[in-house]
Design a protein around this motif. Structure first.
Motif, PDB file in Angstrom:
ATOM      1  N   HIS A   7       6.894 -10.422  -0.776  1.00 47.64           N
ATOM      2  CA  HIS A   7       6.955  -8.972  -0.765  1.00 47.64           C
ATOM      3  C   HIS A   7       5.600  -8.437  -1.218  1.00 47.64           C
ATOM      4  O   HIS A   7       4.955  -9.012  -2.092  1.00 47.64           O
ATOM      5  N   GLY A   8       5.170  -7.358  -0.608  1.00 51.94           N
ATOM      6  CA  GLY A   8       3.910  -6.748  -1.033  1.00 51.94           C
ATOM      7  C   GLY A   8       2.750  -7.204  -0.187  1.00 51.94           C
ATOM      8  O   GLY A   8       2.855  -7.294   1.040  1.00 51.94           O
ATOM      9  N   VAL A   9       1.629  -7.498  -0.834  1.00 47.49           N
ATOM     10  CA  VAL A   9       0.415  -7.919  -0.126  1.00 47.49           C
ATOM     11  C   VAL A   9       0.139  -9.389  -0.431  1.00 47.49           C
ATOM     12  O   VAL A   9      -0.093  -9.757  -1.581  1.00 47.49           O
ATOM     13  N   ASP A  40      -0.055 -10.249  -4.348  1.00 44.10           N
ATOM     14  CA  ASP A  40       1.302 -10.740  -4.566  1.00 44.10           C
ATOM     15  C   ASP A  40       1.528 -12.178  -4.117  1.00 44.10           C
ATOM     16  O   ASP A  40       2.599 -12.745  -4.388  1.00 44.10           O
ATOM     17  N   PHE A 195      -0.082  -1.782   7.993  1.00 45.70           N
ATOM     18  CA  PHE A 195       0.641  -2.086   6.752  1.00 45.70           C
ATOM     19  C   PHE A 195       1.546  -0.925   6.339  1.00 45.70           C
ATOM     20  O   PHE A 195       2.753  -1.101   6.118  1.00 45.70           O
ATOM     21  N   VAL A 199       5.711  -0.703   6.266  1.00 43.59           N
ATOM     22  CA  VAL A 199       6.522  -0.434   5.070  1.00 43.59           C
ATOM     23  C   VAL A 199       7.407   0.778   5.299  1.00 43.59           C
ATOM     24  O   VAL A 199       8.596   0.782   4.945  1.00 43.59           O
ATOM     25  N   GLY A 205       6.119  -5.906   3.641  1.00 42.16           N
ATOM     26  CA  GLY A 205       4.714  -5.854   3.266  1.00 42.16           C
ATOM     27  C   GLY A 205       3.857  -6.481   4.325  1.00 42.16           C
ATOM     28  O   GLY A 205       4.113  -6.305   5.522  1.00 42.16           O
ATOM     29  N   SER A 211      -7.513  -8.114   2.626  1.00 41.98           N
ATOM     30  CA  SER A 211      -7.172  -8.160   1.204  1.00 41.98           C
ATOM     31  C   SER A 211      -8.017  -9.190   0.469  1.00 41.98           C
ATOM     32  O   SER A 211      -8.111  -9.165  -0.758  1.00 41.98           O
ATOM     33  N   ARG A 222      -0.219  -0.614  -1.217  1.00 48.94           N
ATOM     34  CA  ARG A 222       1.128  -1.161  -1.431  1.00 48.94           C
ATOM     35  C   ARG A 222       1.945  -0.301  -2.380  1.00 48.94           C
ATOM     36  O   ARG A 222       3.093   0.046  -2.091  1.00 48.94           O
ATOM     37  N   ASP A 223       1.345   0.042  -3.516  1.00 48.42           N
ATOM     38  CA  ASP A 223       2.083   0.805  -4.523  1.00 48.42           C
ATOM     39  C   ASP A 223       2.513   2.161  -3.990  1.00 48.42           C
ATOM     40  O   ASP A 223       3.669   2.574  -4.151  1.00 48.42           O
ATOM     41  N   PHE A 226       5.295   1.669  -1.102  1.00 47.17           N
ATOM     42  CA  PHE A 226       6.629   1.281  -1.549  1.00 47.17           C
ATOM     43  C   PHE A 226       7.253   2.299  -2.495  1.00 47.17           C
ATOM     44  O   PHE A 226       8.475   2.334  -2.662  1.00 47.17           O
ATOM     45  N   GLU A 237      -5.388   3.865   3.369  1.00 46.52           N
ATOM     46  CA  GLU A 237      -5.522   2.866   4.428  1.00 46.52           C
ATOM     47  C   GLU A 237      -6.547   3.297   5.473  1.00 46.52           C
ATOM     48  O   GLU A 237      -7.438   2.522   5.851  1.00 46.52           O
TER      49      GLU A 237
END
Length: 295
Positions: A7-9, A40, A195, A199, A205, A211, A222-223, A226, A237
């Motif tokens: 989950h996430g990046v 992540d 990305f 989401v 993710g 990255s 990401r933060d 989500f 982005e």
């Protein structure tokens, strides 16, 4: 391993080279740096890791160095690939033996499947005896074919198959998989500029090459994504990624990521292996400028 862990990046690590050999120290330092910058998970020996240019012993070295450096703090998803099931199974056994948490597996390349059933048989024969959970890897530009949606939906019922990374750039394909698979099947966007859209549509993710260079930017994206602030996530982005991602498409993800990492002082050499080539001074300077403007 719970699919919720993916989950996430997650970062598809570059493989640093120095004078023609794998730079183990830089690889370990890169893994540490990415974890420190809130990534992540890490994915050694993917496309960005130039897996196809590594010898079998180098592949083993990269997997082992990465798992040792991660030291259980984030998942390690080992890139495995091959055109015969025996070789892939041997890779899975090794990755499991050194502590990898899962594996990223594309369909066979060169002799592509004449029907979706061919790839289904390939994946099932590997998954049936796999010691690791498997993430399917859809990257038709490199394998000559996509993984058909019906193949993915069938494999999603297999206990060993926990998700899919989509690097096709075909967002309609990704949306179809989101509709056709259950929530506990991890769908990860491999196209960096998708990305946030992924989401917003319900993905888990992404596994994103840039990255490597911009882990803090991806952590912020990401933060925000989500937490539901899609507008803010898209702003970050679209201000940070389009030009760099364009260079990745033109010159190769490993090539651009390594130049960016050298400019940030994370690795010491931007050396790549054929068929990738070094960049001209003009392009290199522009990548360095773009990275410095973002960070």
């Amino acid at each position: 391993m719970s699919t919720a862990t993916l989950h996430g990046v997650l970062c598809p690590l570059v493989t640093p080279f120095e004078n023609g050999t794998v730079d183990e120290e830089s690889l370990a330092s890169l893994t540490e740096w990415l974890i420190d910058h809130d990534i992540d998970g890490v994915v050694p020996c993917g496309t960005t890791g130039e897996f196809a240019s590594l010898s079998p012993s180098e592949w083993r070295t990269v997997i082992e160095v990465t798992t040792d450096a991660a030291d259980g703090r984030v998942p390690v998803v080992a890139g495995v690939a091959g055109t015969n099931t025996e070789r892939v199974s041997e890779q899975l056994e090794f990755a499991a033996s050194v502590g990898a948490d899962a594996a990223l597996l594309p369909p066979p390349y060169f002799h592509t499947a004449p029907s979706p059933k061919g790839n289904l048989d390939f994946f099932e024969s590997i998954a049936d005896s796999s010691p690791l959970p498997i993430v399917l890897y859809n990257i038709p530009a490199c394998t000559g074919q996509p993984i058909a949606t019906e193949t993915v939906t069938e494999l999603a019922n297999h206990d060993a198959v926990i998700g899919l990374k989509d690097s096709s750039g075909d967002f309609d394909y990704f949306l179809e998989l989101l509709r056709e698979t259950e929530d506990d099947f991890s769908l990860l966007e491999g196209y960096d500029q998708h990305f946030v859209s992924g989401v917003h549509a319900g993905s888990n993710g992404g596994i994103n090459a840039l990255s490597n260079v911009l882990p803090g930017v991806f952590a912020s994206i990401r933060d925000e994504a989500f937490e539901g602030d899609t507008e803010r996530a898209l702003d970050i982005e679209q201000s940070a990624l389009p030009q760099l991602f364009g260079y990745c498409l033109d010159y190769g993800f490993a090539t651009v990521a390594k130049v960016g990492l050298v400019s940030r002082g994370v690795i010491t050499s931007s050396e790549v292996r054929p068929p990738l080539v070094s960049l001209s001074d003009e392009v290199r300077n522009d990548i360095e400028r773009l990275v410095s403007n973002v960070v």
